[in-house]
Design a protein around this motif. Structure first.
Motif, short mmCIF file in Angstrom:
data_model
loop_
_atom_site.label_atom_id
_atom_site.label_comp_id
_atom_site.label_asym_id
_atom_site.label_seq_id
_atom_site.Cartn_x
_atom_site.Cartn_y
_atom_site.Cartn_z
N ARG A 149 3.58 14.25 -6.88
CA ARG A 149 3.95 14.40 -5.48
C ARG A 149 3.53 13.14 -4.72
NH1 ARG A 149 1.26 18.45 -0.95
NH2 ARG A 149 2.20 17.42 0.85
N PRO A 150 4.43 12.54 -3.95
CA PRO A 150 4.06 11.37 -3.15
C PRO A 150 3.56 11.79 -1.77
CG PRO A 150 6.41 11.68 -3.02
CD PRO A 150 5.88 12.80 -3.90
N TYR A 151 2.88 10.86 -1.12
CA TYR A 151 2.37 11.10 0.23
C TYR A 151 2.80 9.92 1.11
CZ TYR A 151 -0.46 14.38 -2.41
OH TYR A 151 -0.86 15.38 -3.25
N TYR A 152 3.22 10.23 2.35
CA TYR A 152 3.70 9.18 3.25
C TYR A 152 4.78 8.33 2.56
CZ TYR A 152 -0.44 10.59 5.84
OH TYR A 152 -1.39 11.32 6.51
N THR A 153 5.75 9.02 2.00
CA THR A 153 6.74 8.35 1.15
C THR A 153 7.56 7.32 1.91
OG1 THR A 153 6.91 10.43 -0.05
CG2 THR A 153 8.56 8.76 -0.53
N LYS A 154 8.15 7.72 3.03
CA LYS A 154 9.01 6.80 3.78
C LYS A 154 8.22 5.61 4.30
CE LYS A 154 12.54 10.14 5.09
NZ LYS A 154 13.48 9.58 4.09
N GLU A 155 7.01 5.87 4.77
CA GLU A 155 6.18 4.76 5.26
C GLU A 155 5.86 3.78 4.14
OE1 GLU A 155 5.19 8.44 7.75
OE2 GLU A 155 5.65 7.98 5.66
N SER A 156 5.51 4.32 2.97
CA SER A 156 5.15 3.47 1.84
C SER A 156 6.34 2.62 1.38
CB SER A 156 4.64 4.34 0.67
OG SER A 156 3.53 5.11 1.06
N VAL A 157 7.49 3.27 1.23
CA VAL A 157 8.68 2.55 0.76
C VAL A 157 9.14 1.54 1.81
CG1 VAL A 157 11.09 2.80 0.06
CG2 VAL A 157 9.38 4.41 -0.79
N GLY A 158 9.00 1.89 3.09
CA GLY A 158 9.38 0.95 4.15
C GLY A 158 8.56 -0.33 4.11
N ILE A 159 7.24 -0.18 3.88
CA ILE A 159 6.39 -1.37 3.78
C ILE A 159 6.81 -2.21 2.58
CG2 ILE A 159 4.03 -2.20 3.40
CD1 ILE A 159 3.08 0.38 4.83
N ALA A 160 7.11 -1.54 1.45
CA ALA A 160 7.51 -2.27 0.24
C ALA A 160 8.80 -3.04 0.46
CB ALA A 160 7.67 -1.29 -0.92
N VAL A 161 9.75 -2.45 1.17
CA VAL A 161 11.02 -3.14 1.43
C VAL A 161 10.80 -4.33 2.35
CG1 VAL A 161 13.29 -2.90 2.51
CG2 VAL A 161 12.47 -1.16 0.94
N GLY A 162 9.88 -4.21 3.31
CA GLY A 162 9.56 -5.35 4.16
C GLY A 162 9.04 -6.53 3.34
N LEU A 163 8.16 -6.23 2.38
CA LEU A 163 7.64 -7.29 1.51
C LEU A 163 8.75 -7.87 0.64
CD1 LEU A 163 4.20 -5.81 0.39
CD2 LEU A 163 4.60 -7.67 1.99
N LEU A 164 9.65 -7.00 0.16
CA LEU A 164 10.77 -7.47 -0.66
C LEU A 164 11.63 -8.46 0.10
CD1 LEU A 164 12.50 -7.02 -3.31
CD2 LEU A 164 13.78 -5.35 -1.97
N VAL A 165 12.01 -8.09 1.33
CA VAL A 165 12.85 -8.96 2.15
C VAL A 165 12.15 -10.28 2.45
CG1 VAL A 165 13.88 -9.17 4.46
CG2 VAL A 165 14.18 -7.07 3.13
N PRO A 171 0.84 -1.20 0.00
CA PRO A 171 0.00 0.00 0.00
C PRO A 171 0.88 1.25 0.00
CG PRO A 171 0.10 -0.94 2.19
CD PRO A 171 0.81 -1.91 1.28
N SER A 172 0.37 2.32 -0.55
CA SER A 172 1.12 3.58 -0.56
C SER A 172 0.16 4.75 -0.46
CB SER A 172 1.96 3.70 -1.83
OG SER A 172 1.15 3.74 -2.99
N GLY A 173 0.65 5.86 0.09
CA GLY A 173 -0.17 7.05 0.24
C GLY A 173 -0.74 7.51 -1.09
N ALA A 174 -2.07 7.61 -1.17
CA ALA A 174 -2.78 8.03 -2.39
C ALA A 174 -2.46 7.14 -3.59
CB ALA A 174 -2.49 9.49 -2.73
N ASN A 175 -1.96 5.93 -3.33
CA ASN A 175 -1.61 4.96 -4.38
C ASN A 175 -0.62 5.54 -5.40
OD1 ASN A 175 -1.82 2.34 -5.55
ND2 ASN A 175 -3.14 3.17 -7.17
N VAL A 176 0.26 6.42 -4.94
CA VAL A 176 1.25 7.00 -5.85
C VAL A 176 2.37 5.99 -6.16
CG1 VAL A 176 2.99 8.84 -6.07
CG2 VAL A 176 0.73 9.36 -5.16
N GLN A 177 2.59 5.03 -5.26
CA GLN A 177 3.61 3.99 -5.46
C GLN A 177 4.99 4.62 -5.68
OE1 GLN A 177 1.98 0.90 -8.28
NE2 GLN A 177 0.14 2.19 -8.14
N PRO A 178 5.49 5.34 -4.65
CA PRO A 178 6.70 6.16 -4.84
C PRO A 178 8.00 5.40 -4.66
CG PRO A 178 5.89 6.45 -2.62
CD PRO A 178 4.95 5.47 -3.30
N TRP A 179 8.18 4.33 -5.44
CA TRP A 179 9.39 3.52 -5.28
C TRP A 179 9.99 3.18 -6.63
CZ3 TRP A 179 5.10 1.39 -2.20
CH2 TRP A 179 4.12 0.75 -3.00
N ARG A 180 11.28 2.94 -6.62
CA ARG A 180 12.01 2.44 -7.78
C ARG A 180 13.02 1.44 -7.26
NH1 ARG A 180 9.66 4.15 -11.15
NH2 ARG A 180 10.35 6.29 -11.50
#
Length: 224
Positions: free
Chosen positions: A145-161, A67-76
């Protein structure tokens, strides 16, 4: 009292297709997942053997379901396998780490790190067959513009690991600071900011890890 029906959305919707798990199987599924994940350890000694075909791609696909803030999906997710780029990454990261261990880190911080055996030497950035550099994508010419960027990317990295661990691979979440050198190495624009460096591979034969333990449930969970 029956709640009033919500007003129809002006935006398209689709039916929810939830994963259906019988109630009497739910706990066992959680337990089985915990048993697998409880074996996950951060690894610093990697075997240079190549990764199985397709595993990294599916792990990144899994990470991108976060999940990501406003579904912006601010990751690469930039996957480095080229030896020269990994060498440059290691050299730049070690330069920053020497500053950290030699000047910036407090004695309290260094004392907390001591049981883990970490220092400025980062050979795993070269020996791991792949290094995934995860960037936060901020507002730029081709990105909103992303929203809750660090939170969103942190969740994504947890899933990656978690996904990579499920595939039998070891990882490490490395965060050298500052990390602007990664934009050049990974050829990323200024609006992308490196957040995590994740070496991926099989543990080296005979690899050892610190003898540390997780806090028990009653120290991490509060029920009210």
């Amino acid at each position: 009292m029956v709640p009033a029906a919500a007003a129809p959305s002006p935006f398209p919707t689709v039916p929810l297709r939830p994963v259906e798990v019988p109630a009497d199987e739910a706990e066992e599924r959680c337990r089985a997942f915990h048993q697998v994940m409880s074996q996950r350890r951060t690894v610093r000694d990697f075997d240079p053997a190549p990764l199985p075909e397709g595993v990294v791609e599916w792990a990144v696909r899994t990470a991108a379901t976060a999940p990501s803030g406003a579904n912006v999906q601010p990751w690469r997710f930039v996957v480095l396998t080229d030896p020269d780029r990994k060498r440059r990454l290691r050299e730049a990261a070690e330069a920053e780490e020497r500053e950290f261990y030699g000047r910036r880190a407090s004695e309290e911080w260094l004392t907390a790190l001591a049981p883990l055996g970490t220092d400025a030497h980062k050979p795993f950035l070269e020996t791991a067959p792949a290094v995934i550099v995860v960037f936060e994508v901020h507002k730029g010419p081709n990105s909103p513009r992303p929203y809750y960027t660090k939170e969103s990317v942190g969740i994504a990295v947890g899933l990656l690991v978690a996904a990579l661990h499920q595939a039998g691979l070891a990882t490490l979440t490395h965060t050298p600071s500052p990390m602007r050198f990664l934009n050049e190495i990974c050829e990323r624009p200024a609006e992308e900011r490196a957040a995590y460096v994740v070496p991926v591979g099989y543990p080296a034969p005979g690899a050892r890890v610190p003898d540390i333990h997780r806090k028990p449930l009653d120290e991490v969970m509060v029920r009210l």
